[in-house]
Structures are given as structure tokens and as C-alpha cells.
Design an enzyme around this catalytic site. Structure first.
Site, PDB file in Angstrom:
ATOM      1  N   ASP A 171      -0.927  16.332   5.388  1.00 42.86           N
ATOM      2  CA  ASP A 171       0.047  15.302   5.013  1.00 42.86           C
ATOM      3  C   ASP A 171      -0.727  14.189   4.302  1.00 42.86           C
ATOM      4  OD1 ASP A 171       1.860  13.231   4.884  1.00 42.86           O
ATOM      5  OD2 ASP A 171       2.374  13.248   7.009  1.00 42.86           O
ATOM      6  N   ALA A 197      -0.268   7.922   3.260  1.00 46.86           N
ATOM      7  CA  ALA A 197      -1.209   6.854   3.659  1.00 46.86           C
ATOM      8  C   ALA A 197      -2.666   7.171   3.344  1.00 46.86           C
ATOM      9  CB  ALA A 197      -1.058   6.481   5.134  1.00 46.86           C
ATOM     10  N   ALA A 198      -2.931   8.242   2.595  1.00 47.98           N
ATOM     11  CA  ALA A 198      -4.318   8.523   2.206  1.00 47.98           C
ATOM     12  C   ALA A 198      -4.847   7.393   1.315  1.00 47.98           C
ATOM     13  CB  ALA A 198      -4.408   9.857   1.475  1.00 47.98           C
ATOM     14  N   GLY A 199      -4.016   6.988   0.350  1.00 43.93           N
ATOM     15  CA  GLY A 199      -4.426   5.888  -0.531  1.00 43.93           C
ATOM     16  C   GLY A 199      -4.616   4.598   0.253  1.00 43.93           C
ATOM     17  N   ASP A 200      -3.750   4.360   1.219  1.00 38.81           N
ATOM     18  CA  ASP A 200      -3.859   3.150   2.042  1.00 38.81           C
ATOM     19  C   ASP A 200      -5.140   3.175   2.874  1.00 38.81           C
ATOM     20  OD1 ASP A 200      -1.344   2.428   1.092  1.00 38.81           O
ATOM     21  OD2 ASP A 200      -0.316   3.409   2.757  1.00 38.81           O
ATOM     22  N   LEU A 258      -7.841   9.980  -7.500  1.00 37.21           N
ATOM     23  CA  LEU A 258      -7.280  11.212  -8.066  1.00 37.21           C
ATOM     24  C   LEU A 258      -7.098  12.299  -7.010  1.00 37.21           C
ATOM     25  CD1 LEU A 258      -9.674  11.210 -11.161  1.00 37.21           C
ATOM     26  CD2 LEU A 258      -7.205  10.841 -11.276  1.00 37.21           C
TER      27      LEU A 258
HETATM   28  O1  RIB Z   1       1.609   4.724   1.382  1.00 36.90           O
HETATM   29  C1  RIB Z   1       2.374   5.295   2.389  1.00 36.90           C
HETATM   30  C2  RIB Z   1       3.487   4.383   2.778  1.00 36.90           C
HETATM   31  O2  RIB Z   1       4.370   4.234   1.699  1.00 36.90           O
HETATM   32  C3  RIB Z   1       4.340   4.866   3.907  1.00 36.90           C
HETATM   33  O3  RIB Z   1       3.835   4.509   5.166  1.00 36.90           O
HETATM   34  C4  RIB Z   1       5.703   4.260   3.593  1.00 36.90           C
HETATM   35  O4  RIB Z   1       6.085   3.284   4.476  1.00 36.90           O
HETATM   36  C5  RIB Z   1       5.596   3.737   2.179  1.00 36.90           C
HETATM   37  O5  RIB Z   1       5.504   2.387   2.155  1.00 36.90           O
END
Ligand code: RIB
Length: 306
Positions: A248, A251-254, A223
Site C-alpha cells: 500500500d 503515505a509513502a511520500g509523507d 519517482l
Molecule cells: O498522502 C496520503 C494522505 O493523503 C492520506 O492519509 C489522505 O488523508 C490524503 O490526505
């Protein structure tokens, strides 16, 4: 090196613009800056897991173009096994057109390119990687049949299977759920998967209950600044988010998923893994771009032990 985390997913070159706000339909806005960085949800999660202590292999596909070469090189530079990152002729590499506004929110358009060529057969060919893994991670930026195959195969092998259902456009096929140990959606993904509004702790719990009833093992709804809700069928736990000034959120979720997986792969408990993933994600939002924003293990340990 045997990979203990295998990521089956996308690689994108991110074309990033910063603007005061996101454009409206039909509007032309002046941006403030532009940069190009490696991204893609799959590749970002692979980089996060690698920087945060896991041995990682990536299964993916890029186009036979300069971006594809750069995307592969970026992963190789992190020590990620790229034997299963194919180079497809006749398609572009995946790209993501990203606008980040002054409040750090983003809007993203992706073009699949090579990601669209990742077939179940491309995963089958590297079954040895799946066999060696502790944790297998998928997202939804590659063909659904490939995700479906990987979830089923990972489950049959007895691996810990994570699905980050991003991007989500609607409900998932019902037969996927029994193959998923950890389903990790954010608010909008949880809403798309369940058809329910999800914007706070209470609504996240309702959505998590709905997803558990569909047969998934455990659910973590992220969340953002409101933290994360963990549900395993015996109750709910709320994990507060570290307080940071975001620049920014791309990619926080990643970063959360990769950090979470790295911790599980080294035998840590789910609660430690969630808290660790949150610390890593909190650092990532203070930095610009996808892969350049992902922290290293030492940075997260420094915060955790400070
Ligand atoms: O989650 C972020 C990503 O979403 C970015 O890097 C972009 O490539 C998209 O896939």
C-alpha cells in the site's frame, strides 16, 4: 519541549477500502476490506518526523466531532505538540476516501472539513512555534493563503522551508518559489506544476530544471520505485529506491518528507536525509494504511546499518 520541526497542514480520517482494481466512472465494485485510520498529508508528515527522531509541533484544524478527537489523540500519542491544532465548531473533520488496488496503487478523494478553516491568523497565533523550529513543512491540503503566509514567514525567520506540493492541480503562484528551500513533488505533482510530462529520470530532470528556474532553492522529485532526483542548480543526483514488495503506497511520500525533515533538523546533510527518507518510505509501502505504516527510527536504522 521545543519543536524543531513544525508542520502546518491537514489532518484527515482515512476511510480505506481494498479492491482488486480501482472503479471506473459509474461502476460499483465489491471491496475486500475496510478500515479507518488517521491520515492527512500534514499529520502523516508530522508523525513521520516524530517517529524518526524529531521534536514536532502540528498547526492544523479538525472538526468538533469524534474523528477530530481521534486525529488529535493520534498525534498526542506520538508526543507531537498539538497546542496549535484547533477544533472548529460547525464543520466535519477532514476525511479521505481511499481505494487501494491489488497492485498497491491508490485513488483518493478528500473532503477538507476543518482543514479548510486553517487561516493565516491560525498560524500567526502560534508564531513562537515557527520561531523555535529548524524546519517548517507545508503541503496543499489547507487553504492556499495559509500555505503562502507560512512559506513567507518561515523564510523571513531564516528557517528551512519545505513545500510538498500535494495535491497539485496546476502551477503555483510565482511569488511562492523564492520562499521555498526544498520543493518535493512526486511525478504527477511535478507534471502539474510545470505542465511537462514527468514519468522517468530524464523527464524529472527537465521538470526540476524548470522549477529551479522559477526561483526555488532545491528540488527533489520523488519517482516511487524509480527513486528520486535531487537538483540544486549545480547538477542532478539520482537516488535509487530500496527494492521492496509494496502492499500500500498511501503515505509513502509523507514518510519520505517527514524523515527527510527530521534528518535536516538534526543537522544531517541533504544526501543523508534523502537516503534516510527513502529507507523510511520503503518500509511504509510494505504496510497498510497511512499513519500505521510509518516506521520508527530504530526500524530504519536497522535497515541502514544491516
Ligand atoms: O498522502 C496520503 C494522505 O493523503 C492520506 O492519509 C489522505 O488523508 C490524503 O490526505
Amino acid at each position: 519541549m521545543q519543536a524543531n520541526v513544525v508542520v502546518v497542514g491537514s489532518l484527515n480520517m482515512d476511510l480505506v477500502t481494498r479492491a482488486q482494481r480501482l472503479p471506473q466512472a459509474g461502476e460499483t465494485l465489491a471491496g475486500e476490506s475496510f478500515f479507518t485510520v488517521p491520515g492527512g498529508k500534514g499529520a502523516n508528515q508530522a508523525v513521520a518526523a516524530a517517529r524518526l527522531g524529531a521534536q514536532v509541533a502540528m498547526v492544523g484544524c479538525v472538526g468538533a466531532d469524534a474523528y477530530g478527537q481521534q486525529l488529535r489523540d493520534a498525534l498526542l500519542g506520538e508526543g507531537i505538540d498539538c497546542q496549535a491544532v484547533a477544533i472548529a465548531e460547525g464543520v466535519s473533520s477532514g476525511v479521505a476516501l481511499i481505494v487501494v488496488d491489488a497492485s498497491s496503487q491508490n485513488a483518493i478523494v478528500i473532503v477538507a472539513g476543518g482543514n479548510g478553516q486553517l487561516s493565516p491568523a491560525s498560524v500567526m497565533r502560534f508564531d513562537a512555534l515557527l520561531q523555535s523550529a529548524e524546519v517548517i513543512i507545508c503541503q496543499l491540503e489547507v487553504p492556499a493563503e495559509t500555505v503562502e503566509y507560512t512559506l513567507a514567514r518561515g523564510h523571513a525567520l531564516g528557517k528551512t522551508v519545505i513545500l510538498n506540493p500535494a495535491p497539485a492541480t496546476g502551477p503555483l503562484p510565482a511569488h511562492w518559489f523564492g520562499h521555498i528551500d526544498y520543493l518535493i513533488p512526486n511525478e504527477s505533482e511535478a507534471a502539474a506544476l510545470t505542465g511537462l510530462p514527468v514519468n522517468d529520470l530524464a523527464s524529472a530532470k527537465v521538470a526540476a530544471t524548470h522549477l529551479l528556474a522559477l526561483g526555488v532553492g532545491k528540488v527533489i522529485v520523488t519517482l516511487g520505485a524509480q527513486g528520486a532526483v535531487f537538483a540544486d542548480g549545480t547538477g542532478f543526483e539520482h537516488f535509487a529506491a530500496p527494492v521492496v514488495q509494496p502492499l500500500d503506497t498511501t503515505a509513502a511520500g509523507d514518510t519520505f518528507v517527514g524523515g527527510f525533515a527530521a534528518m535536516l533538523a538534526r543537522g544531517e546533510g541533504v544526501r543523508e536525509a534523502i537516503a534516510f527518507g527513502q529507507q523510511a518510505a520503503a518500509i511504509s509501502v510494505t504496510r497498510a494504511g497511512a499513519q500505521p505504516s510509518i516506521p520508527y527510527l530504530l526500524e530504519v536504522q536497522t535497515v541502514v546499518t544491516a
